[in-house]
Design a protein around this motif. Structure first.
Motif, PDB file in Angstrom:
ATOM      1  N   ARG A   1       0.812  -1.222   0.000  1.00  0.00           N
ATOM      2  CA  ARG A   1       0.000   0.000   0.000  1.00  0.00           C
ATOM      3  C   ARG A   1       0.848   1.275   0.000  1.00  0.00           C
ATOM      4  N   ASP A   2       2.067   1.172  -0.434  1.00  0.00           N
ATOM      5  CA  ASP A   2       2.932   2.355  -0.520  1.00  0.00           C
ATOM      6  C   ASP A   2       3.445   2.486  -1.962  1.00  0.00           C
ATOM      7  N   ILE A   3       2.609   3.112  -2.790  1.00  0.00           N
ATOM      8  CA  ILE A   3       2.906   3.320  -4.208  1.00  0.00           C
ATOM      9  C   ILE A   3       3.265   4.798  -4.382  1.00  0.00           C
ATOM     10  N   ARG A   4       4.420   5.063  -4.987  1.00  0.00           N
ATOM     11  CA  ARG A   4       4.832   6.461  -5.182  1.00  0.00           C
ATOM     12  C   ARG A   4       5.236   6.685  -6.627  1.00  0.00           C
ATOM     13  N   VAL A   5       4.922   7.878  -7.115  1.00  0.00           N
ATOM     14  CA  VAL A   5       5.409   8.276  -8.433  1.00  0.00           C
ATOM     15  C   VAL A   5       6.592   9.208  -8.200  1.00  0.00           C
ATOM     16  N   GLU A   6       7.767   8.761  -8.667  1.00  0.00           N
ATOM     17  CA  GLU A   6       9.011   9.428  -8.283  1.00  0.00           C
ATOM     18  C   GLU A   6       9.819   9.837  -9.502  1.00  0.00           C
ATOM     19  N   ASP A   7      10.728  10.749  -9.268  1.00  0.00           N
ATOM     20  CA  ASP A   7      11.724  11.070 -10.292  1.00  0.00           C
ATOM     21  C   ASP A   7      12.758   9.957 -10.350  1.00  0.00           C
ATOM     22  N   VAL A   8      12.965   9.430 -11.526  1.00  0.00           N
ATOM     23  CA  VAL A   8      13.960   8.355 -11.699  1.00  0.00           C
ATOM     24  C   VAL A   8      14.832   8.738 -12.895  1.00  0.00           C
ATOM     25  N   PRO A   9      15.972   8.081 -13.051  1.00  0.00           N
ATOM     26  CA  PRO A   9      16.837   8.409 -14.201  1.00  0.00           C
ATOM     27  C   PRO A   9      16.145   8.080 -15.513  1.00  0.00           C
ATOM     28  N   ASP A  10      16.403   8.876 -16.523  1.00  0.00           N
ATOM     29  CA  ASP A  10      15.898   8.539 -17.856  1.00  0.00           C
ATOM     30  C   ASP A  10      16.527   7.235 -18.324  1.00  0.00           C
ATOM     31  N   PRO A  11      15.785   6.409 -19.028  1.00  0.00           N
ATOM     32  CA  PRO A  11      16.380   5.179 -19.553  1.00  0.00           C
ATOM     33  C   PRO A  11      17.342   5.502 -20.694  1.00  0.00           C
ATOM     34  N   VAL A  12      18.336   4.654 -20.857  1.00  0.00           N
ATOM     35  CA  VAL A  12      19.304   4.843 -21.952  1.00  0.00           C
ATOM     36  C   VAL A  12      19.494   3.524 -22.691  1.00  0.00           C
ATOM     37  N   LEU A  13      19.756   3.640 -23.976  1.00  0.00           N
ATOM     38  CA  LEU A  13      20.054   2.453 -24.779  1.00  0.00           C
ATOM     39  C   LEU A  13      21.329   1.831 -24.242  1.00  0.00           C
ATOM     40  N   SER A  14      21.341   0.511 -24.083  1.00  0.00           N
ATOM     41  CA  SER A  14      22.547  -0.065 -23.488  1.00  0.00           C
ATOM     42  C   SER A  14      23.011  -1.364 -24.128  1.00  0.00           C
ATOM     43  N   THR A  15      22.119  -2.175 -24.648  1.00  0.00           N
ATOM     44  CA  THR A  15      22.571  -3.493 -25.133  1.00  0.00           C
ATOM     45  C   THR A  15      22.751  -3.546 -26.639  1.00  0.00           C
ATOM     46  N   GLY A  16      22.264  -2.560 -27.345  1.00  0.00           N
ATOM     47  CA  GLY A  16      22.269  -2.610 -28.807  1.00  0.00           C
ATOM     48  C   GLY A  16      20.960  -3.122 -29.369  1.00  0.00           C
ATOM     49  N   ALA A  17      20.238  -3.928 -28.589  1.00  0.00           N
ATOM     50  CA  ALA A  17      18.964  -4.506 -29.050  1.00  0.00           C
ATOM     51  C   ALA A  17      17.763  -3.832 -28.389  1.00  0.00           C
ATOM     52  N   ASP A  18      18.022  -2.716 -27.689  1.00  0.00           N
ATOM     53  CA  ASP A  18      16.958  -2.013 -26.958  1.00  0.00           C
ATOM     54  C   ASP A  18      16.200  -1.031 -27.836  1.00  0.00           C
ATOM     55  N   ALA A  19      15.035  -0.642 -27.348  1.00  0.00           N
ATOM     56  CA  ALA A  19      14.346   0.557 -27.820  1.00  0.00           C
ATOM     57  C   ALA A  19      13.965   1.387 -26.601  1.00  0.00           C
ATOM     58  N   ILE A  20      13.945   2.701 -26.773  1.00  0.00           N
ATOM     59  CA  ILE A  20      13.361   3.576 -25.757  1.00  0.00           C
ATOM     60  C   ILE A  20      11.967   3.949 -26.246  1.00  0.00           C
ATOM     61  N   VAL A  21      10.976   3.686 -25.404  1.00  0.00           N
ATOM     62  CA  VAL A  21       9.588   3.954 -25.766  1.00  0.00           C
ATOM     63  C   VAL A  21       9.027   5.026 -24.833  1.00  0.00           C
ATOM     64  N   ARG A  22       8.460   6.065 -25.443  1.00  0.00           N
ATOM     65  CA  ARG A  22       7.716   7.059 -24.672  1.00  0.00           C
ATOM     66  C   ARG A  22       6.318   6.502 -24.442  1.00  0.00           C
ATOM     67  N   VAL A  23       5.950   6.332 -23.179  1.00  0.00           N
ATOM     68  CA  VAL A  23       4.677   5.677 -22.858  1.00  0.00           C
ATOM     69  C   VAL A  23       3.516   6.637 -23.136  1.00  0.00           C
ATOM     70  N   VAL A  24       2.573   6.170 -23.929  1.00  0.00           N
ATOM     71  CA  VAL A  24       1.351   6.934 -24.219  1.00  0.00           C
ATOM     72  C   VAL A  24       0.255   6.570 -23.217  1.00  0.00           C
ATOM     73  N   ALA A  25       0.186   5.294 -22.887  1.00  0.00           N
ATOM     74  CA  ALA A  25      -0.779   4.848 -21.879  1.00  0.00           C
ATOM     75  C   ALA A  25      -0.249   3.572 -21.234  1.00  0.00           C
ATOM     76  N   ALA A  26      -0.489   3.477 -19.920  1.00  0.00           N
ATOM     77  CA  ALA A  26      -0.147   2.273 -19.167  1.00  0.00           C
ATOM     78  C   ALA A  26      -1.362   1.910 -18.321  1.00  0.00           C
ATOM     79  N   CYS A  27      -1.253   0.829 -17.580  1.00  0.00           N
ATOM     80  CA  CYS A  27      -2.383   0.501 -16.712  1.00  0.00           C
ATOM     81  C   CYS A  27      -1.922  -0.355 -15.550  1.00  0.00           C
ATOM     82  N   VAL A  28      -2.880  -0.600 -14.631  1.00  0.00           N
ATOM     83  CA  VAL A  28      -2.623  -1.410 -13.447  1.00  0.00           C
ATOM     84  C   VAL A  28      -3.240  -2.778 -13.686  1.00  0.00           C
ATOM     85  N   CYS A  29      -2.463  -3.819 -13.354  1.00  0.00           N
ATOM     86  CA  CYS A  29      -2.896  -5.195 -13.563  1.00  0.00           C
ATOM     87  C   CYS A  29      -3.427  -5.766 -12.251  1.00  0.00           C
ATOM     88  N   GLY A  30      -4.359  -6.688 -12.342  1.00  0.00           N
ATOM     89  CA  GLY A  30      -4.818  -7.383 -11.143  1.00  0.00           C
ATOM     90  C   GLY A  30      -3.654  -7.985 -10.374  1.00  0.00           C
TER      91      GLY A  30
END
Lengths: 349, 349
Positions: free
Chosen positions: B10-39
């Motif tokens: 019951r302790d969910i926080r929206v925090e400042d975190v580091p921006d993601p960076v490409l690192s393995t060569g096989a990555d993509a950086i995706v700007r999230v348009v919509a997300a959701c909460v799963c059961g």
């Protein structure tokens, strides 16, 4: 007439019992030509299932119809018939759905008086067959002597092995592992090959059974069990496990072996009667998408499909019988199977 | 950037975190348009699964690709993409077998540094997607705003409901019962109808969910549970039970309901995560030939099949979202789902 009666654990007697009589109108009287002992008969024999009072035993037989009741339509005196290991009407919704073992009006050999009198077991000279139209499969004559063992397997073990393969969804090209080298496991190898499996792994430590497994179509034999058995199956299947695993024993160890030998997304087909458990580890199944399907095999519905291949010799399940005895030696038949001196014993009244 | 971090029950926080960076060569950086909460996010939220240290959370999102590594071939900057709830390469033997949740090189969002750095969760402004070629499904543009909820369901709940139906073998004309009226259960109704089921029984006590179930194709609603629920399903299915039952909860009670509501010879398709059990009652399954198939849904492989029907409006799984909140209110999103004030919450960064 003579029939086999179990009195208690390890107390099997062949006794004089009353001749069966037609009683419900839908019965047939069948003179038994050959019967046999099932692996599941060993449970009461070993005392795993208690025997509270003496009762008839045996549920696999073939024979010739001697008489039928007035309501019987599809079976006639003189017909050679195969009886499945249970009674079914062939017309109820469960029978129509292919699950005749859940027949709304059927039942089990030797299970009391539900059918208008004592329900005979199959290890006797004659048997009254209730619901004869649904229960009995007629083999168009003539039937030769050397066909008897193969036809007898259609009463249980060949149909049961087939059910394991069908329940697992065995398809052409599949890699299949079979856990259990008893008569059912050996017949499951036949079924897997017949349905197109190209890699068939028999898990067996018994030299004669390994040999029969290879004759039936096994491409590999794995003697290891437990972790080593899982690793051996994976080594034969590209590191991931078999597409389909046929569980033909019914113990906690055998089901565990089957589940862990299955690849992610694969299926275990099981027909080994789980005597008192074990329960299935659902989280292990869930994480790897391994399904479990099967149960008490509705063999009556498979007879028409398998019969032509048995009669043509395309499949030879009758080879599972490695001992034949007269009915009067039924006690020795049980002992031989109990001590694994025989894979499956055929009894001749 | 902002992202959701769970610190404890019951302790969910929206925090400042580091921006993601490409690192393995096989990555993509995706700007999230919509997300959701799963059961399943509610388990750590409720403390059923312990949270030993703060970590990113969320595993369902759609968005726009901002950048890709030099090894990425099938995904390009500017593409609108759907991310499944896991990472997979799409090429290993398990992926080729349709079980990409068992990818030999894949893993789970938020699960540590296996992929060359911190593995992001999906509830954030941006996500680094490892194995981008295998993981991401490109939606050919343009994508309109009102398509977003439907597309987002392909990251989990619609594909998971579909997996329940596929695992159970739903076929045209089947009678299907669905246990569970959460977003997955509701999507399972869509899937059952889409695969041709003609009787679809929603087991639900919640008026709004009943209404959506009917909109999605349920022909009947059963409010009873336990023995009364089993009887109600049987009364709607000729007295025998449903051909296929879709278990979309994951508790002992729901699986018991599913198993007993299935007809002899039928199949339970299950996708409700069995958190710590229960084990399956094998003897009950055996006696009635009721199979159990399913598991963690390989939704990545279903996106191509389901996407045209979502885009055409033939199916409308996006209707499961009944609350939309800005990402910064993620804590309220969890609370609303926990208290069943919302079926499924959509989050907008």
């Amino acid at each position: 007439m003579l029939a086999t009666v179990i009195h208690a654990a390890r107390d099997i007697r062949v006794e004089d019992v009353p001749d069966p009589v037609l009683s419900t109108g839908a019965d047939a009287i069948v003179r038994v030509v050959a019967a046999c002992v099932c692996g599941s008969d060993l449970w009461p024999y070993r005392g795993v299932t208690p025997t509270r009072q003496p009762h008839r035993i045996g549920h696999e037989f073939v024979g010739v119809v001697e008489a039928v009741g007035p309501d019987v339509r599809s079976v006639h005196a003189g017909d050679f018939v195969i009886a499945p290991f249970y009674v079914c009407d062939g017309t109820c919704v469960n029978c129509r759905n292919g699950v005749s073992t859940s027949c709304l009006h059927g039942g089990w050999w030797g299970s009391g008086d539900r059918f208008g009198g004592f329900a005979d077991g199959g290890q006797g000279e004659r048997v009254r067959v209730p619901l004869a139209d649904g229960t009995l499969a007629v083999v168009p004559g003539p039937v030769s002597e050397d066909e008897i063992p193969g036809l007898l397997t259609l009463s249980d073990v060949m149909g049961t092995g087939h059910h394991a393969a069908v329940s697992a969804g065995v398809s052409p090209g599949d890699a299949v592992a079979v856990v259990g080298d008893g008569a059912v496991g050996l017949c499951a190898i036949i079924a897997a090959k017949r349905l197109g499996a190209t890699t068939i792994i028999a898990m067996s430590r018994h030299p004669q059974r390994q040999s029969l497994a290879r004759e039936f179509g096994a491409t590999h034999v794995v003697e290891e069990r437990g972790d080593a058995g899982v690793e051996a199956v994976r080594a034969l299947t590209g590191g991931i496990g078999a597409d389909r695993v046929l569980e033909c024993v019914g113990t906690k160890e055998s089901m565990d072996q089957a589940l862990r030998s299955t690849r992610p997304g694969g299926m275990v087909g099981y027909v080994g009667v789980p005597n008192g458990g074990p329960e299935l580890p659902v989280r292990q199944m869930f994480d790897r998408n391994v399904g479990v399907n099967g149960g008490v095999a509705p063999v009556r519905g498979y007879i028409e499909e398998l019969l032509p291949d048995v009669r043509s010799g395309a499949i030879r399940p009758g080879r599972v019988f490695d001992l034949e005895l007269p009915l009067r030696d039924a006690a020795e038949a049980y002992a031989a199977m109990d001590e694994r001196r025989a894979t499956k014993v055929l009894l001749r009244p």
